[in-house]
Design an enzyme around this catalytic site. Structure first.
Site, PDB file in Angstrom:
ATOM      1  N   SER A   1      -6.332 -13.712   7.013  1.00 52.80           N
ATOM      2  CA  SER A   1      -5.869 -13.879   5.631  1.00 52.80           C
ATOM      3  C   SER A   1      -4.402 -14.298   5.537  1.00 52.80           C
ATOM      4  O   SER A   1      -3.604 -14.064   6.447  1.00 52.80           O
ATOM      5  CB  SER A   1      -6.067 -12.547   4.911  1.00 52.80           C
ATOM      6  OG  SER A   1      -5.075 -12.335   3.959  1.00 52.80           O
TER       7      SER A   1
ATOM      8  N   ARG B   1     -15.794 -14.304   7.486  1.00 49.80           N
ATOM      9  CA  ARG B   1     -15.066 -13.357   8.351  1.00 49.80           C
ATOM     10  C   ARG B   1     -15.925 -12.113   8.584  1.00 49.80           C
ATOM     11  O   ARG B   1     -16.509 -11.599   7.627  1.00 49.80           O
ATOM     12  CB  ARG B   1     -13.747 -12.931   7.707  1.00 49.80           C
ATOM     13  CG  ARG B   1     -12.768 -14.059   7.684  1.00 49.80           C
ATOM     14  CD  ARG B   1     -11.372 -13.659   7.263  1.00 49.80           C
ATOM     15  NE  ARG B   1     -10.534 -14.830   7.485  1.00 49.80           N
ATOM     16  CZ  ARG B   1      -9.567 -15.227   6.683  1.00 49.80           C
ATOM     17  NH1 ARG B   1      -9.273 -14.539   5.597  1.00 49.80           N
ATOM     18  NH2 ARG B   1      -8.871 -16.307   6.968  1.00 49.80           N
TER      19      ARG B   1
ATOM     20  N   ASP C   1      -3.993 -18.385  -0.364  1.00 49.82           N
ATOM     21  CA  ASP C   1      -5.240 -17.870   0.189  1.00 49.82           C
ATOM     22  C   ASP C   1      -5.579 -18.724   1.400  1.00 49.82           C
ATOM     23  O   ASP C   1      -5.490 -19.954   1.342  1.00 49.82           O
ATOM     24  CB  ASP C   1      -6.366 -17.945  -0.845  1.00 49.82           C
ATOM     25  CG  ASP C   1      -7.573 -17.163  -0.370  1.00 49.82           C
ATOM     26  OD1 ASP C   1      -7.747 -16.015  -0.803  1.00 49.82           O
ATOM     27  OD2 ASP C   1      -8.329 -17.698   0.483  1.00 49.82           O
TER      28      ASP C   1
ATOM     29  N   ASP D   1     -10.369 -13.653  -9.110  1.00 49.91           N
ATOM     30  CA  ASP D   1     -11.689 -13.695  -8.467  1.00 49.91           C
ATOM     31  C   ASP D   1     -11.899 -12.603  -7.428  1.00 49.91           C
ATOM     32  O   ASP D   1     -13.020 -12.219  -7.135  1.00 49.91           O
ATOM     33  CB  ASP D   1     -11.910 -15.072  -7.808  1.00 49.91           C
ATOM     34  CG  ASP D   1     -10.784 -15.459  -6.844  1.00 49.91           C
ATOM     35  OD1 ASP D   1      -9.861 -14.660  -6.647  1.00 49.91           O
ATOM     36  OD2 ASP D   1     -10.821 -16.577  -6.286  1.00 49.91           O
ATOM     37  N   HIS D   2     -10.805 -12.074  -6.883  1.00 52.12           N
ATOM     38  CA  HIS D   2     -10.961 -11.114  -5.786  1.00 52.12           C
ATOM     39  C   HIS D   2     -11.298  -9.719  -6.287  1.00 52.12           C
ATOM     40  O   HIS D   2     -12.192  -9.064  -5.808  1.00 52.12           O
ATOM     41  CB  HIS D   2      -9.677 -11.053  -4.958  1.00 52.12           C
ATOM     42  CG  HIS D   2      -9.577 -12.147  -3.952  1.00 52.12           C
ATOM     43  ND1 HIS D   2      -9.527 -13.469  -4.297  1.00 52.12           N
ATOM     44  CD2 HIS D   2      -9.518 -12.116  -2.597  1.00 52.12           C
ATOM     45  CE1 HIS D   2      -9.440 -14.204  -3.193  1.00 52.12           C
ATOM     46  NE2 HIS D   2      -9.442 -13.407  -2.150  1.00 52.12           N
TER      47      HIS D   2
ATOM     48  N   ARG E   1      -2.465 -12.970   3.322  1.00 49.86           N
ATOM     49  CA  ARG E   1      -1.791 -11.926   2.530  1.00 49.86           C
ATOM     50  C   ARG E   1      -0.395 -11.618   3.056  1.00 49.86           C
ATOM     51  O   ARG E   1      -0.206 -11.218   4.204  1.00 49.86           O
ATOM     52  CB  ARG E   1      -2.658 -10.668   2.436  1.00 49.86           C
ATOM     53  CG  ARG E   1      -2.914  -9.935   3.721  1.00 49.86           C
ATOM     54  CD  ARG E   1      -3.991  -8.875   3.544  1.00 49.86           C
ATOM     55  NE  ARG E   1      -5.283  -9.493   3.344  1.00 49.86           N
ATOM     56  CZ  ARG E   1      -6.438  -9.014   3.792  1.00 49.86           C
ATOM     57  NH1 ARG E   1      -6.475  -7.863   4.422  1.00 49.86           N
ATOM     58  NH2 ARG E   1      -7.573  -9.649   3.583  1.00 49.86           N
TER      59      ARG E   1
HETATM   60  C1  MIC Z   1      -9.507 -13.118   2.645  1.00 52.43           C
HETATM   61  O1  MIC Z   1     -10.532 -13.788   2.683  1.00 52.43           O
HETATM   62  O2  MIC Z   1      -9.101 -12.421   3.590  1.00 52.43           O
HETATM   63  C2  MIC Z   1      -8.685 -13.134   1.366  1.00 52.43           C
HETATM   64  C3  MIC Z   1      -8.829 -11.813   0.731  1.00 52.43           C
HETATM   65  O3  MIC Z   1      -9.175 -14.118   0.501  1.00 52.43           O
HETATM   66  C4  MIC Z   1      -7.245 -13.431   1.759  1.00 52.43           C
HETATM   67  C5  MIC Z   1      -6.284 -13.318   0.663  1.00 52.43           C
HETATM   68  C6  MIC Z   1      -5.862 -11.905   0.374  1.00 52.43           C
HETATM   69  O4  MIC Z   1      -5.712 -11.105   1.287  1.00 52.43           O
HETATM   70  O5  MIC Z   1      -5.661 -11.604  -0.800  1.00 52.43           O
HETATM   71  C7  MIC Z   1      -7.045 -14.796   2.413  1.00 52.43           C
HETATM   72  O6  MIC Z   1      -7.973 -15.358   2.930  1.00 52.43           O
HETATM   73  O7  MIC Z   1      -5.914 -15.280   2.449  1.00 52.43           O
HETATM   74 FE1  SF4 Z   2     -12.715 -14.545  -1.519  1.00 51.17          FE
HETATM   75 FE2  SF4 Z   2     -11.378 -14.717   0.786  1.00 51.17          FE
HETATM   76 FE3  SF4 Z   2     -13.950 -14.055   0.739  1.00 51.17          FE
HETATM   77 FE4  SF4 Z   2     -13.257 -16.492   0.149  1.00 51.17          FE
HETATM   78  S1  SF4 Z   2     -12.975 -15.479   2.116  1.00 51.17           S
HETATM   79  S2  SF4 Z   2     -14.718 -15.250  -0.962  1.00 51.17           S
HETATM   80  S3  SF4 Z   2     -11.331 -16.190  -0.919  1.00 51.17           S
HETATM   81  S4  SF4 Z   2     -12.267 -12.868  -0.112  1.00 51.17           S
END
Ligand code: MIC
Ligand code: SF4
Length: 625
Positions: free
Chosen positions: A533, A379, A119, A64-65, A535
């Protein structure tokens, strides 16, 4: 003494330790989820652990990302995840099926179960009455291997909701209010449990908006009871059998309590560059805007987009504004298409994107230079949109839609007439994009593209810890600073050597080169280091660069675990003033400063053995010797 809902579900899943606040406990995980940008690493780690078939009740791998597929890297990663999932017994949610958290709520979440996801927004599942927690890939790999997941037994904060939201005010405004009160670090080692008569006025997707963005509090998770509204939602999803009533005891004892009167709430916004920088929309009314983006795992449900469609219907997006909309799932998009709302959206001039994270993680639709973008996301960290000097304001779908029409920030209260949006009696259910794993795993060949590189492992810990201070950063540094993610970098999530050259560059462009020149050293941070995140790359890139420890005033929960799992010491200043004495380039010997490590005995063992994978390998060698 009565129990909170959190305590009840944790007690049902407890496998290690005792539920004393502040102590480490291990819980059994029923379900796991991964997404593509953390998934490649999680499955490589699962392979490194030697796991054959996953041991959970159900595990899902979502794409999805990153679905831009600019060059072969993305699709190579998708094929790796699809084949590795198939071999190990994991359901594969194909690209286009939707954002993991939205699809989980619709199709897989079960009240009372535990869910661990690679996530940070996995707590979305709390909207259904789950204990759903975000973690690094390695922790999720361990859970898939059947191992417990360890947390600090949390404090439970009771958020009592009374009253009813007025038209134009939405559940996004509830969580923004909680963030205003608690801040981005106010939730560490806490679970936010929602109760009170206001709860039954909120549908499951509205609850999920709140539990989703509870991640921004730094909380372990957030949870709602499972009640009649939950039953109706599950029934409409064709899975009433998954319903079970769950609530706290009448006399449950909470560690802290706040009450929010929904009928007094006003539309709110989180201003740049932090989700807790909350103001009333009315105070900023009339501010110029360049872009509006609606979607993300926070606000892309059927209900959210129906509200947006009603506001847009028969109107045109202002000339000075670009409006982009990404529906959260294929179910949502199909239903909007079926009932005509999609036509209302398209007629207004909105650009409709495929169901995925998209602009939320900087995968396209970056604003113009110095642009102002209103987003229904969770965010607004600096640079995350892909435009370093853009200003991102987090708002509700109602505020976003009316502002797109007016061409400036507009308070929806008193201005929008949406009326009641009934939850459908039956959602459009079609699980044909969720590939069920084979029953002949030995036949499956795992496809690995050339971009997939082995992940680094830390060196053994030495007797004395010394090295240079390679960077000194301020409070609330996010993992988006430590390991930035955007369309240029997300394709390299399975290639740590490549990513390492971008580590911490939003704070200091020279950091990776300096780390390489000195053969590693230390990162020095302020409080809440590593928020945001999950990550794991924000720990793995530093491992690759030879970082031995991070000295900080305090750490965010998931990042601290990721550092420990990968063998980097998270050292906390006993005297915070020592932080002021350190400058870039200083030679540090850790004895000079009084530092502590907030780690359990289990974690200390991991640190002594250079991380979890190294330790597991050693344990296996010893067992076989
Ligand atoms: C985000 O919203 O920052 C992400 C991208 O979904 C991350 C996961 C990632 O860095 O792949 C998260 O929320 O953990
Ligand atoms: Fe995707 Fe993270 Fe954004 Fe949610 S917050 S839509 S999981 S990138």
């Amino acid at each position: 003494m009565g129990k909170t809902l959190t305590e009840k579900i944790l007690a049902d899943h407890l496998v290690v330790g005792e539920m004393n606040k502040g102590d480490e406990i291990g819980i059994q995980i029923d379900q796991t989820l991964t997404q593509d940008s953390t998934g490649t690493m999680a499955y490589m780690q699962l392979e490194a652990l030697g796991t054959d078939q996953v041991k959970t009740k159900r595990s899902l791998a979502y794409i999805d990302h990153n679905m831009l597929q600019e060059g072969p890297n993305n699709m190579d990663d998708h094929r790796y995840i699809q084949t590795v999932a198939n071999k190990h017994g994991v359901i594969f949610s194909r690209p286009g099926n939707g954002i993991c958290h939205q699809v989980e709520i619709e199709r897989y979440g079960i009240p009372g179960e535990t869910l661990l996801g690679s996530d940070s927004h996995t707590p979305t599942g709390g909207g259904l009455g789950m204990i759903a927690i975000g973690a690094g890939g390695l922790d999720v790999a361990m859970a898939m291997a059947g191992e417990p997941y360890y947390i600090t037994m949390p404090e439970v904060v009771n958020v009592e909701l009374v009253g009813k939201l007025r038209e134009g005010v939405s559940s996004k405004d509830i969580i923004l209010e909680v963030l205003r009160q608690f801040s981005v670090k106010g939730g560490v080692n806490k679970v936010f449990e929602y109760t009170g008569p206001g709860v039954e006025t909120l549908s499951v997707p509205e609850r999920a908006t709140i539990t989703n963005m509870g991640a921004e509090l730094g909380a372990t998770t957030s949870i709602f009871p499972s009640d009649e509204k939950t039953r109706e939602f599950l029934k409409a999803q064709g899975r009433e059998e998954d319903y079970v009533e769950l609530k706290p005891d009448e006399d449950a004892v909470y560690d802290q309590k706040i009450t929010i009167d929904l009928s007094e709430l006003e539309p709110l916004t989180a201003m740049p560059h932090s989700p807790d920088n909350v103001k009333k929309v009315s105070e900023l009314e009339g501010m110029n805007i360049d872009q509006v983006a609606i979607g993300s795992c926070t606000n892309s449900s059927y209900l959210d987009l129906m509200k947006v469609a009603r506001i847009l219907k028969g109107n045109t997006v202002a000339e000075n504004v670009e409006l982009v909309i990404a529906p959260g799932s294929r179910q949502v998009l199909t239903m909007l298409a079926e009932n005509g709302a999609l036509a209302d959206i398209l007629d207004s001039g909105a650009r409709v994107l495929e169901s995925g994270c998209g602009p939320c993680i900087g995968m396209g639709q970056s604003p113009n230079s110095g642009g102002v973008s209103l987003r229904t996301f969770n965010r607004n960290f600096k640079g995350r949109s892909g435009t370093p000097d853009a200003d991102i304001y987090l708002v509700s779908p109602e505020t976003a839609a009316i502002s797109a029409l007016e061409g400036k920030l507009t308070d929806p209260f008193g201005k929008v007439e949406i009326g009641e949006i009934e939850m459908p009696e039956e959602f459009h259910v079609n699980d044909n994009f969720a590939v069920i794993p084979t029953d002949e795993p030995e036949e499956v060949e795992i496809l690995r593209g050339p971009n997939i590189k082995p992940f680094p492992l830390a060196d053994e810990l030495k007797e004395t810890l010394e090295g240079k201070a390679l960077i000194v950063v301020e409070d609330n540094i996010t993992t988006d600073h430590i390991m930035p993610s955007h369309a240029g970098l997300l394709p390299y999530r399975s290639n740590i050597p490549y990513l390492a050259d971008y580590c911490l560059t939003p704070c200091d462009e020279e950091f990776p080169a300096r780390a390489k020149e000195y053969g590693g050293g230390f990162i020095v941070g302020g409080s809440n280091y590593g928020q945001g995140s999950s990550r794991e790359h924000a720990a793995l890139a530093p491992v690759y660069l030879g970082i031995r420890g991070v000295l900080a005033k305090s750490f965010a929960r998931i990042h601290q675990n990721n550092l420990i799992n990968n063998g980097i010491l998270p050292l906390v200043f006993v005297n915070e003033s020592d932080y002021d004495d350190i400058s870039v380039g200083d030679d540090l010997e850790i004895d000079e400063y009084k530092m502590t490590i907030d780690a359990s005995d289990r974690q200390k063992e991991m640190l002594k053995n250079a991380g979890l994978i190294n330790k597991t390998r050693k344990d296996l060698e010893q067992a076989n010797a």
